[in-house]
Design an enzyme around this catalytic site. Structure first.
Site, PDB file in Angstrom:
ATOM      1  CG  HIS A 157      -6.763  -3.677   2.405  1.00 22.92           C
ATOM      2  ND1 HIS A 157      -5.715  -4.053   3.219  1.00 22.92           N
ATOM      3  CD2 HIS A 157      -6.824  -2.320   2.511  1.00 22.92           C
ATOM      4  CE1 HIS A 157      -5.187  -2.985   3.789  1.00 22.92           C
ATOM      5  NE2 HIS A 157      -5.844  -1.934   3.389  1.00 22.92           N
ATOM      6  CG  ASP A 164      -6.799  -0.275  -0.482  1.00 23.52           C
ATOM      7  OD1 ASP A 164      -5.567  -0.231  -0.634  1.00 23.52           O
ATOM      8  OD2 ASP A 164      -7.398   0.286   0.461  1.00 23.52           O
ATOM      9  CG  HIS A 198     -10.549   0.635   3.621  1.00 22.76           C
ATOM     10  ND1 HIS A 198     -10.064   1.621   4.451  1.00 22.76           N
ATOM     11  CD2 HIS A 198      -9.729   0.613   2.547  1.00 22.76           C
ATOM     12  CE1 HIS A 198      -8.990   2.160   3.891  1.00 22.76           C
ATOM     13  NE2 HIS A 198      -8.754   1.564   2.743  1.00 22.76           N
ATOM     14  CG  HIS A 210      -1.917  -1.178   1.141  1.00 21.18           C
ATOM     15  ND1 HIS A 210      -3.218  -1.075   0.692  1.00 21.18           N
ATOM     16  CD2 HIS A 210      -1.740  -2.484   1.448  1.00 21.18           C
ATOM     17  CE1 HIS A 210      -3.800  -2.263   0.737  1.00 21.18           C
ATOM     18  NE2 HIS A 210      -2.919  -3.143   1.197  1.00 21.18           N
ATOM     19  CD  GLU A 219      -6.598   3.434  -0.027  1.00 24.63           C
ATOM     20  OE1 GLU A 219      -7.572   3.504   0.725  1.00 24.63           O
ATOM     21  OE2 GLU A 219      -5.602   2.711   0.204  1.00 24.63           O
TER      22      GLU A 219
HETATM   23 ZN   LIG Z   1      -4.478   0.799   0.572  1.00 21.00          ZN
END
Ligand SMILES: [Zn+2]
Length: 218
Positions: A61, A57, A166, A51, A178
């Site tokens: 995750h 993601d 998330h 990350h 991200e």
């Molecule tokens: Zn991430």
């Protein structure tokens, strides 16, 4: 004035000791064979969290048993994308998103003050970055967008609502991009290519993300 369509690179450049999420492993890029030291080739070794920098993601995750990064549909990350201007000073709320007429199947990138202030380019982590409120994450999940991009290292806040935000998005199968540097991407319509490195079953992967203007600006 009309301008030619051009590609904008919205990825961060990976480098040793670059700014990272505080609890994540640091980035280290080391030449283990070096022509300056008499080796026949230059050859590097990279150690980092998946990350780091600009990355994607995958659902696994935050969702046990969900798909990993190598299984994300390319179609969610490649195609028309819209950069939306976010004015929020703290959290991105549903109320601000609803006025943009976000439709099912869109790829949405949110350009906040994080981009204006270029906080991704700072050497140290910024704790009070602009992040997504839970109601906004729920809203985008129910809209069925293809992917979501944000302009700091996490879609959720630091030591705040990260898990829930998330879970709403990844639980709906929406990959989150991200660490996008949207400082040079004005709000508008683009064609996006985002290719996370194909790591088997990984919860995330660094990605190169580029945007092409699909309309001209004044
Ligand atoms: Zn991430």
């Amino acid at each position: 004035m009309l301008t030619k369509p051009k590609w904008i690179d919205v990825s961060l450049t990976l480098k040793s000791n670059m700014m990272h999420w505080p609890s994540d492993p640091p980035v280290s890029i080391e030449r283990v064979r070096d022509m300056d030291k008499g080796d026949t080739v230059n050859l590097s070794k990279v150690t980092m969290g998946v990350h780091s920098g600009t990355h994607v993601d995958a659902p696994v995750h935050f969702i046990k048993g969900a798909i990993g990064v190598h299984q994300i549909l390319l179609d969610s990350l490649i195609g028309p994308a819209r950069v939306i201007k976010i004015s929020a000073k703290d959290t991105i709320k549903e109320k601000e998103l609803t006025k943009h007429g976000i439709k099912k199947g869109e790829r949405i990138l949110l350009r906040t003050q994080n981009s204006i202030n270029k906080i991704l380019h700072r050497d140290t982590f910024t704790e009070d970055f602009i992040y997504m409120a839970e109601d906004a994450a729920k809203f985008l999940s129910s809209r069925g967008i293809k992917s979501l991009g944000v302009d700091y290292l996490s879609v959720g806040g630091y030591k705040k609502n990260g898990s829930n935000v998330h879970r709403f998005l990844l639980g709906a199968g929406i990959p989150v991009i991200e660490g996008l540097d949207l400082s040079g991407a004005l709000p508008g319509n683009y064609y996006m290519i985002c290719l996370p490195i194909k790591i088997l079953d990984s919860d995330g992967a660094p990605a190169r993300v580029i945007l092409k203007t699909t309309k001209t600006f004044d």
